[in-house]
Design a protein around this motif. Structure first.
Motif, PDB file in Angstrom:
ATOM      1  N   SER A   1      -7.950  -4.600 -18.603  1.00 35.70           N
ATOM      2  CA  SER A   1      -7.996  -5.031 -20.045  1.00 35.70           C
ATOM      3  C   SER A   1      -7.709  -6.574 -20.031  1.00 35.70           C
TER       4      SER A   1
ATOM      5  N   THR B   1     -15.509  -6.650 -15.571  1.00 31.36           N
ATOM      6  CA  THR B   1     -15.332  -5.137 -15.609  1.00 31.36           C
ATOM      7  C   THR B   1     -14.817  -4.561 -14.348  1.00 31.36           C
TER       8      THR B   1
ATOM      9  N   LYS C   1     -20.714 -14.821 -13.139  1.00 34.24           N
ATOM     10  CA  LYS C   1     -19.946 -14.472 -14.388  1.00 34.24           C
ATOM     11  C   LYS C   1     -18.567 -15.386 -14.624  1.00 34.24           C
TER      12      LYS C   1
ATOM     13  N   ARG D   1     -12.197 -10.151 -20.301  1.00 33.15           N
ATOM     14  CA  ARG D   1     -12.869 -11.631 -20.744  1.00 33.15           C
ATOM     15  C   ARG D   1     -13.792 -12.117 -19.837  1.00 33.15           C
ATOM     16  N   TRP D   2     -13.320 -11.716 -18.466  1.00 35.38           N
ATOM     17  CA  TRP D   2     -14.535 -12.275 -17.354  1.00 35.38           C
ATOM     18  C   TRP D   2     -15.037 -11.125 -16.547  1.00 35.38           C
TER      19      TRP D   2
ATOM     20  N   ASP E   1      -4.175 -21.904 -23.323  1.00 31.56           N
ATOM     21  CA  ASP E   1      -4.130 -21.251 -24.384  1.00 31.56           C
ATOM     22  C   ASP E   1      -2.884 -20.737 -24.847  1.00 31.56           C
TER      23      ASP E   1
ATOM     24  N   TRP F   1      -6.186 -14.409 -10.554  1.00 31.22           N
ATOM     25  CA  TRP F   1      -5.844 -14.767 -11.840  1.00 31.22           C
ATOM     26  C   TRP F   1      -4.294 -14.713 -11.991  1.00 31.22           C
TER      27      TRP F   1
ATOM     28  N   THR G   1      -3.243 -18.982 -18.747  1.00 26.58           N
ATOM     29  CA  THR G   1      -3.781 -18.178 -17.494  1.00 26.58           C
ATOM     30  C   THR G   1      -4.407 -19.148 -16.698  1.00 26.58           C
TER      31      THR G   1
END
Length: 520
Positions: free
Chosen positions: A255, A262, A207, A259-260, A217, A234, A222
């Motif tokens: 949270s 769970t 993933k 994006r990447w 961004d 990260w 990040t």
């Protein structure tokens, strides 16, 4: 070689036994220097902090004989892709291509706890190194002959020991630096970030990006780093109004990672909020006490040079202390430690800051302009720069700065031999060296005697000497328009020569400078 003894309890005391302190103790122990290393903590911190090293540092580990214990916890650092405000690729930062100039993968990631444990164990293996954990420095004073250390052990007992010199590797909040009253110069970078380390399940690795990434961004800058095995990191910029302590709580971390991943995809290993700073000690030496590692400098993490810088510090200092303890050098040589390292740290920190400012741009319009500018620099395409281009050479100190290549790292080619290929350092050793192209204009009958007179080991490369496998040194000498190089014990080039006459001048200049240092 055994360093000359003194009337003090030890010749060098190392305060702090993290990576810089452990490597300092090993470098001293390998030179036969009696050393006391202390740390107020009892064990290795169990979670990762640093994550990157480079080929200069692995060369150092290999010289010490600890590389084999470190390598199982190391992996290549893949290219870092930088994505712009619209998610488009704007550039790459990669490593130089093979054949590698120092013989190792130029940039690597590592898992800190087992590596740090290996460095500590190795340091403690030297008979002249005494390691005391759970021991705290509570005060020091010094005079012309010694540093007096007031120590408190884990049981609360207080005692006094003396040392010829002290290396303070006691971290960013260094108590030694504070006791000495040394200020930090602020190079003006102060940003709040959250560092998150996770161990990703095998079935979830697909993933994630398959290379390192900088997401430039403006909504949330990040960084993503691929660590060894299933370790992923990260580094996430915190926004105005966000409470760092709240943001490092698991529910907030997941949270941010949604994006990447769970929570079902990975185990949260560590989350910690930091302010990334750019700070350099105003003084690196006060009398017989030297600062090193985070005690001397702090920098943003954007190309993973924080720990590397600390290990460069102690590599630079150890051989100079050895010469001082042998009576072969005095204050002039010891002063070059701070002169060389402070300038190098400032130069590299400035370059890292520039990369950080690109990544951290929060204004959407300026971010779009940034992306267009970076793409234009590549002729409209994402260009690739190497991490090795970003790290500068030494630019002052004990160097023949009027010669090409002075201050850069000397290459380490693979040498062919009857028992198979071996790296140059394993064949030729360390210390001060004169490396010469065999059969060149500088390779005269008198060369061996001239090298010995200057205190250099002679290493001849080419037909008639050691044969290299990949032509790394042949190309390097051609690029520098040189046929000989004087190399320091820390592998930095003192100076180069194009022929016998210029080599004679280079050696005479080295003898004169070292003689002056010896007299002071």
């Amino acid at each position: 070689m055994t360093a000359s003894r003194s009337n003090n309890d030890v010749q060098v005391a190392v305060i702090g036994f993290g990576p810089s302190g452990a490597v300092a103790a090993s470098l001293l122990g390998a030179r036969g220097i009696s050393t006391l290393a202390i740390d107020r903590q009892q064990g290795v911190y169990g979670k990762p902090r640093a994550i990157a090293i480079d080929h200069e540092i692995l060369r150092l580990f290999d010289n010490l004989g600890v590389a084999e214990r470190v390598l199982p916890h190391v992996a290549p650092f893949p290219a870092s892709q930088h994505f712009g405000a619209q998610g488009q690729l704007i550039r790459r930062i990669d490593m130089v291509q093979e054949p590698y100039p120092l013989g190792y993968t130029p940039t690597m990631v590592f898992t800190q706890p087992p590596v740090e444990a290996a460095l500590r164990d190795h340091a403690a293996s030297y008979p002249g190194v005494r390691v005391e954990l759970g021991t705290e420095l509570i005060g020091l004073e010094q005079d012309a002959e010694r540093v007096t250390l007031h120590l408190r052990d884990a049981a609360g007992a207080v005692r006094v020991e003396t040392a010829d010199y002290v290396i303070a590797c006691d971290g960013a909040s260094s108590g030694v630096r504070q006791q000495l009253g040394i200020a930090l110069d602020d190079l003006v970078f102060d940003e709040p970030w959250l560092v998150v380390d996770v161990l990703v399940n095998e079935d979830a690795l697909g993933k994630l990006p398959q290379t390192a990434a900088q997401f430039c961004d403006p909504a949330r800058p990040t960084s993503f780093i691929i660590g060894p095995k299933n370790h992923r990191r990260w580094e996430i910029m915190l926004l105005p109004g966000e409470d760092p302590r709240v943001m490092e709580q698991p529910e907030q971390v997941w949270s941010l990672l949604a994006r990447w991943l769970t929570p079902d995809d990975a185990t949260l290993w560590r989350s910690a909020s930091y302010r990334f700073h750019a700070l350099v000690a105003h003084e690196w030496r006060k009398g017989r006490v030297f600062l090193a590692g985070d005690a001397a400098h702090q920098q943003p993490p954007f190309i993973g040079q924080g720990m590397c810088q600390g290990l460069r510090d102690v590599s630079n200092l150890a051989w100079k202390l050895e010469e001082a303890l042998h009576g072969q050098a005095g204050n002039d040589l010891l002063d070059t430690y701070g002169e060389e390292r402070a300038e190098h740290v400032r130069q590299l920190t400035s370059r890292i800051k520039a990369i950080g400012h690109v990544i951290c741009e929060r204004d959407p319009e300026r971010a779009r302009e940034r992306d267009a500018r970076i793409l234009a620099e590549g002729g409209g395409q994402p260009r690739t720069i190497t991490r090795q281009e970003i790290v500068p050479p030494l630019q002052r100190g004990l160097l023949a700065l009027d010669t090409p290549a002075a201050g850069i790292l000397f290459p380490q080619p693979w040498i062919t031999g009857a028992t198979g290929p071996a790296l140059l350092d394993k064949v030729a050793g360390g210390g001060w060296r004169l490396v010469c192209r065999a059969g060149s204009a500088a390779d005269t009958e008198e060369l061996g005697a001239a090298a010995a007179q200057a205190g250099l080991a002679l290493v001849r490369i080419g037909v008639g000497g050691l044969l290299e496998r990949d032509g790394v040194l042949d190309r390097w000498f051609a690029q520098q328009e040189a046929v000989a190089a004087v190399v320091r014990p820390d592998h930095y080039v003192y100076g180069t020569a194009a022929d016998a006459a210029s080599l004679s001048l280079l050696l005479a200049g080295l003898r004169a400078r070292r003689s002056v240092s010896h007299q002071t």
